[in-house]
Design a protein around this motif. Structure first.
Motif, PDB file in Angstrom:
ATOM      1  N   GLN A  10      -0.783   7.833 -14.517  1.00 54.55           N
ATOM      2  CA  GLN A  10      -0.346   8.329 -13.462  1.00 54.55           C
ATOM      3  C   GLN A  10       0.915   7.966 -12.937  1.00 54.55           C
ATOM      4  OE1 GLN A  10      -2.889   6.719 -13.820  1.00 54.55           O
ATOM      5  NE2 GLN A  10      -4.029   6.624 -11.256  1.00 54.55           N
ATOM      6  N   CYS A  11       1.038   5.932 -12.812  1.00 48.56           N
ATOM      7  CA  CYS A  11       1.945   5.442 -12.223  1.00 48.56           C
ATOM      8  C   CYS A  11       3.563   4.958 -13.611  1.00 48.56           C
ATOM      9  CB  CYS A  11       1.123   4.141 -12.567  1.00 48.56           C
ATOM     10  SG  CYS A  11      -0.093   3.829 -11.380  1.00 48.56           S
ATOM     11  N   ILE A  12       3.968   4.732 -12.658  1.00 41.17           N
ATOM     12  CA  ILE A  12       5.790   4.890 -13.040  1.00 41.17           C
ATOM     13  C   ILE A  12       6.105   3.348 -13.193  1.00 41.17           C
ATOM     14  CG2 ILE A  12       8.056   5.487 -13.447  1.00 41.17           C
ATOM     15  CD1 ILE A  12       5.853   7.816 -13.871  1.00 41.17           C
ATOM     16  N   LEU A  13       5.928   2.633 -13.820  1.00 42.38           N
ATOM     17  CA  LEU A  13       6.240   1.035 -14.169  1.00 42.38           C
ATOM     18  C   LEU A  13       7.678   0.374 -14.650  1.00 42.38           C
ATOM     19  CD1 LEU A  13       3.075  -0.037 -15.144  1.00 42.38           C
ATOM     20  CD2 LEU A  13       3.650   0.529 -12.534  1.00 42.38           C
ATOM     21  N   PHE A  57      -3.135   1.709   3.179  1.00 51.07           N
ATOM     22  CA  PHE A  57      -3.423   2.970   2.196  1.00 51.07           C
ATOM     23  C   PHE A  57      -4.419   4.093   3.237  1.00 51.07           C
ATOM     24  CE2 PHE A  57      -2.939  -0.825  -0.561  1.00 51.07           C
ATOM     25  CZ  PHE A  57      -1.179   0.239  -1.515  1.00 51.07           C
ATOM     26  N   ASP A  58      -5.833   3.206   3.384  1.00 50.38           N
ATOM     27  CA  ASP A  58      -5.783   4.178   4.263  1.00 50.38           C
ATOM     28  C   ASP A  58      -5.725   5.520   5.307  1.00 50.38           C
ATOM     29  OD1 ASP A  58      -8.516   3.325   3.285  1.00 50.38           O
ATOM     30  OD2 ASP A  58      -8.951   2.005   5.023  1.00 50.38           O
ATOM     31  N   GLN A  59      -4.363   4.935   5.630  1.00 49.82           N
ATOM     32  CA  GLN A  59      -3.532   5.741   6.667  1.00 49.82           C
ATOM     33  C   GLN A  59      -3.156   6.562   6.677  1.00 49.82           C
ATOM     34  OE1 GLN A  59      -1.413   2.651   8.868  1.00 49.82           O
ATOM     35  NE2 GLN A  59      -3.619   2.462  10.245  1.00 49.82           N
ATOM     36  N   MET A  60      -2.658   6.504   5.147  1.00 49.73           N
ATOM     37  CA  MET A  60      -2.201   7.319   4.342  1.00 49.73           C
ATOM     38  C   MET A  60      -2.598   9.147   3.646  1.00 49.73           C
ATOM     39  SD  MET A  60      -0.028   4.956   1.451  1.00 49.73           S
ATOM     40  CE  MET A  60       1.400   6.026   0.795  1.00 49.73           C
ATOM     41  N   LYS A  61      -2.058  10.035   3.716  1.00 51.29           N
ATOM     42  CA  LYS A  61      -3.036  11.371   2.995  1.00 51.29           C
ATOM     43  C   LYS A  61      -2.869  11.109   1.456  1.00 51.29           C
ATOM     44  CE  LYS A  61       0.750  15.020   4.597  1.00 51.29           C
ATOM     45  NZ  LYS A  61       2.407  15.637   4.517  1.00 51.29           N
ATOM     46  N   THR A  62      -4.481  11.466   1.649  1.00 45.35           N
ATOM     47  CA  THR A  62      -5.286  11.949  -0.157  1.00 45.35           C
ATOM     48  C   THR A  62      -4.032  12.307  -0.898  1.00 45.35           C
ATOM     49  OG1 THR A  62      -7.420  11.905   0.647  1.00 45.35           O
ATOM     50  CG2 THR A  62      -6.973  12.073  -1.301  1.00 45.35           C
ATOM     51  N   GLY A  63      -3.677  11.933  -1.915  1.00 43.63           N
ATOM     52  CA  GLY A  63      -2.841  11.855  -2.900  1.00 43.63           C
ATOM     53  C   GLY A  63      -1.642  11.466  -2.514  1.00 43.63           C
ATOM     54  N   ALA A  64      -1.277  10.992  -1.921  1.00 44.24           N
ATOM     55  CA  ALA A  64       0.172  10.839  -1.528  1.00 44.24           C
ATOM     56  C   ALA A  64       0.781   9.500  -2.624  1.00 44.24           C
ATOM     57  CB  ALA A  64       0.526   9.811   0.038  1.00 44.24           C
ATOM     58  N   ILE A  65       1.828   9.025  -3.026  1.00 45.47           N
ATOM     59  CA  ILE A  65       2.196   8.269  -3.272  1.00 45.47           C
ATOM     60  C   ILE A  65       3.101   7.375  -2.433  1.00 45.47           C
ATOM     61  CG2 ILE A  65       4.414   8.297  -5.021  1.00 45.47           C
ATOM     62  CD1 ILE A  65       3.760  11.154  -6.033  1.00 45.47           C
ATOM     63  N   LEU A  66       3.229   5.735  -3.582  1.00 51.60           N
ATOM     64  CA  LEU A  66       3.925   4.898  -2.627  1.00 51.60           C
ATOM     65  C   LEU A  66       4.872   4.499  -3.447  1.00 51.60           C
ATOM     66  CD1 LEU A  66       3.777   2.190  -0.913  1.00 51.60           C
ATOM     67  CD2 LEU A  66       2.314   1.103  -2.430  1.00 51.60           C
ATOM     68  N   VAL A  67       6.281   4.156  -3.493  1.00 44.38           N
ATOM     69  CA  VAL A  67       7.051   3.617  -4.411  1.00 44.38           C
ATOM     70  C   VAL A  67       7.389   2.533  -3.415  1.00 44.38           C
ATOM     71  CG1 VAL A  67       9.597   3.781  -4.883  1.00 44.38           C
ATOM     72  CG2 VAL A  67       7.938   6.492  -4.867  1.00 44.38           C
ATOM     73  N   ASN A  68       7.951   1.657  -3.927  1.00 44.73           N
ATOM     74  CA  ASN A  68       8.304   0.019  -4.189  1.00 44.73           C
ATOM     75  C   ASN A  68       9.229  -1.187  -4.982  1.00 44.73           C
ATOM     76  OD1 ASN A  68       8.142  -2.750  -3.293  1.00 44.73           O
ATOM     77  ND2 ASN A  68       6.204  -3.593  -4.005  1.00 44.73           N
ATOM     78  N   ALA A 102       3.713 -10.953  -9.183  1.00 46.15           N
ATOM     79  CA  ALA A 102       4.125 -12.223 -10.251  1.00 46.15           C
ATOM     80  C   ALA A 102       4.446 -11.743 -11.327  1.00 46.15           C
ATOM     81  CB  ALA A 102       2.209 -12.513 -11.387  1.00 46.15           C
ATOM     82  N   GLU A 103       6.231 -11.137 -10.973  1.00 37.26           N
ATOM     83  CA  GLU A 103       6.655 -11.424 -12.052  1.00 37.26           C
ATOM     84  C   GLU A 103       6.796 -12.731 -13.135  1.00 37.26           C
ATOM     85  OE1 GLU A 103      10.262  -9.452 -10.110  1.00 37.26           O
ATOM     86  OE2 GLU A 103       9.156  -8.005  -9.322  1.00 37.26           O
ATOM     87  N   PRO A 104       7.625 -12.489 -14.425  1.00 35.69           N
ATOM     88  CA  PRO A 104       7.066 -11.482 -14.722  1.00 35.69           C
ATOM     89  C   PRO A 104       5.776 -10.595 -15.513  1.00 35.69           C
ATOM     90  CG  PRO A 104       7.934 -12.902 -17.028  1.00 35.69           C
ATOM     91  CD  PRO A 104       7.404 -13.444 -15.256  1.00 35.69           C
ATOM     92  N   LYS A 105       5.145 -11.170 -14.907  1.00 38.62           N
ATOM     93  CA  LYS A 105       3.302 -10.586 -15.356  1.00 38.62           C
ATOM     94  C   LYS A 105       2.961  -8.895 -14.765  1.00 38.62           C
ATOM     95  CE  LYS A 105      -1.685 -11.630 -15.306  1.00 38.62           C
ATOM     96  NZ  LYS A 105      -2.086  -9.953 -14.705  1.00 38.62           N
ATOM     97  N   ILE A 106       2.993  -8.273 -15.112  1.00 41.54           N
ATOM     98  CA  ILE A 106       1.864  -7.044 -14.318  1.00 41.54           C
ATOM     99  C   ILE A 106       0.660  -6.906 -14.827  1.00 41.54           C
ATOM    100  CG2 ILE A 106       2.216  -4.396 -14.244  1.00 41.54           C
ATOM    101  CD1 ILE A 106       5.313  -5.288 -15.446  1.00 41.54           C
ATOM    102  N   ASP A 107      -0.032  -6.588 -13.998  1.00 43.99           N
ATOM    103  CA  ASP A 107      -1.355  -6.651 -14.367  1.00 43.99           C
ATOM    104  C   ASP A 107      -1.411  -5.318 -14.775  1.00 43.99           C
ATOM    105  OD1 ASP A 107      -3.659  -5.762 -13.232  1.00 43.99           O
ATOM    106  OD2 ASP A 107      -4.410  -6.953 -11.471  1.00 43.99           O
ATOM    107  N   GLU A 108      -2.799  -5.959 -15.744  1.00 45.50           N
ATOM    108  CA  GLU A 108      -3.120  -4.482 -16.989  1.00 45.50           C
ATOM    109  C   GLU A 108      -3.394  -3.706 -16.842  1.00 45.50           C
ATOM    110  OE1 GLU A 108      -2.533  -4.550 -20.121  1.00 45.50           O
ATOM    111  OE2 GLU A 108      -1.465  -6.805 -20.171  1.00 45.50           O
ATOM    112  N   ARG A 109      -3.972  -3.748 -15.063  1.00 45.83           N
ATOM    113  CA  ARG A 109      -4.794  -2.358 -14.488  1.00 45.83           C
ATOM    114  C   ARG A 109      -3.345  -1.560 -14.591  1.00 45.83           C
ATOM    115  NH1 ARG A 109      -8.508  -5.302 -10.025  1.00 45.83           N
ATOM    116  NH2 ARG A 109      -6.141  -6.949 -10.435  1.00 45.83           N
ATOM    117  N   SER A 129      -0.590   8.697  -6.883  1.00 46.88           N
ATOM    118  CA  SER A 129       0.330   7.813  -8.387  1.00 46.88           C
ATOM    119  C   SER A 129       1.443   6.243  -6.988  1.00 46.88           C
ATOM    120  CB  SER A 129       1.636   8.834  -9.362  1.00 46.88           C
ATOM    121  OG  SER A 129       2.414   7.979  -9.986  1.00 46.88           O
ATOM    122  N   ALA A 130       1.263   5.727  -8.464  1.00 48.79           N
ATOM    123  CA  ALA A 130       2.476   4.699  -7.653  1.00 48.79           C
ATOM    124  C   ALA A 130       3.716   4.891  -8.411  1.00 48.79           C
ATOM    125  CB  ALA A 130       2.009   3.275  -7.352  1.00 48.79           C
ATOM    126  N   GLY A 131       5.129   4.427  -8.106  1.00 53.77           N
ATOM    127  CA  GLY A 131       6.630   4.544  -8.540  1.00 53.77           C
ATOM    128  C   GLY A 131       6.743   3.082  -8.222  1.00 53.77           C
TER     129      GLY A 131
END
Length: 330
Positions: A287-290, A232-243, A274-281, A266-268
């Motif tokens: 700004q996240c797409i879940l 994450f530190d190596q990514m651009k500030t303001g970049a997006i992660l999609v997994n 820990a599926e099916p659990k999604i972290d409450e945070r 953001s993150a998509g």
């Protein structure tokens, strides 16, 4: 001569005719009906009803009855078993090393999932750039555009794909249609990649150039939590992660820190550790797409996967080895 026995460990939803008329024409089909792991083990022992099976069709929904195909389960399988044919591209619920030690070959369904998973990844790319989730919430609350800020176009943004296999290649094709610049990182260049895509030998360099990073790699002991604070530190500030790969390849605490700090805008996400659990945070971050692991949730793709597994089993019966063997067994 009696037909070889095949055990269906999982629910067949779409390809009933193919099971009965194609695979059923050369094999005796048994269905998993042991309600517990212990009873499954007993049925696999000498004299048990599964004692002579030669192949298993496996789906993740069999976990509810027998649990993961870990070393304990693999070692309880009958001597007659030669193939475990898994319905899914990812096979982290199977101990492939224990299977190999037993002389059992494992296969999966890589090609069948490519398009549907890439569609999901592209949706997450677009939604994360355009912040469509925030806009939809506004629309449903009657707020229209109140409080919404202009987002970002995909055109001319750089998409960095980590893992240019079937899904990564299908995603690249879709993203290119939106005039995104495609760069990718693999252990080696993909000889089938479009000439317009740029191979980046250093993952760190890819991360520093990408506006959006898509993870398309399997989960195993080498990749577990391999994407963390350093990356994450190596990514651009303001970049997006999609997994859309597996949640376990990402260090979730590091991801949440990167989102909270603004390092990521953001993150998509379609997958979670820990599926099916999604972290409450994550749930609280608008700004996240879940998505709830929707990558292959289509009628067409799920039928394609079921039929592909039947084909692998048929090949195993006819030749001794299934089609689409996992890389650890090649």
């Amino acid at each position: 001569m009696s037909k070889p026995q095949v055990l269906i460990c999982g629910t067949i939803v779409h390809a009933h005719d193919e099971l009965k008329n194609d695979l059923g024409s050369i094999a005796e089909i048994l269905h998993l009906d042991t309600p517990s792991r212990a009873e499954f083990f007993q049925a696999c022992s000498s004299g048990g009803k599964y004692a002579n099976i030669t192949a298993i069709y496996r789906h993740n929904d069999s976990v509810d009855k027998v649990g993961f195909f870990d070393a304990e389960l693999i070692n309880a399988l009958p001597e007659s078993l030669k193939s475990i044919c898994h319905n899914g591209a990812g096979y982290d619920q199977i101990d492939v090393h224990a299977a190999k030690a037993r002389g059992i070959t494992v296969s999966h369904t890589p090609a069948a999932v490519d398009d549907a998973t890439a569609d999901t990844a592209m949706f997450l790319v677009l939604s994360s750039l355009r912040q469509y989730y925030r806009a939809e919430v506004n629309a449903r609350l009657g707020k229209f555009k109140a409080g919404l800020k202009p987002a970002h176009d995909p055109e001319n943004k750089t998409l960095g794909i980590i893992g240019m296999g079937g899904i990564g290649s299908a995603l690249a094709k879709r993203a290119a249609a939106f005039d995104m610049k495609i760069i990718y990182h693999n252990r080696n260049p993909n000889p089938n990649a479009d000439p317009s895509y740029t191979y980046i030998s250093s993952q760190q360099e890819l991360l520093s150039q990408s506006d959006v990073v898509s993870l398309n790699l399997p989960l195993n002991k080498d990749t577990e939590k391999s994407f963390g604070k350093t990356q994450f530190d190596q990514m651009k500030t303001g970049a997006i992660l999609v997994n859309t790969a597996r949640g376990g390849v990402v260090d979730e605490e590091a991801l949440i820190d990167a989102l909270n700090s603004g390092k990521l805008s953001s993150a998509g996400l379609d997958v979670y550790p820990a599926e099916p659990k999604i972290d409450e945070r994550l749930i609280k971050m608008d700004q996240c797409i879940l998505l709830p692991h929707m990558g292959t949730e289509t009628v067409e793709t799920q039928k394609k996967m079921e039929v592909q597994v039947f084909g692998s089993i048929k090949t195993a019966i006819q030749t001794g080895k299934p089609s689409f063997i996992v890389k650890e067994h090649k």
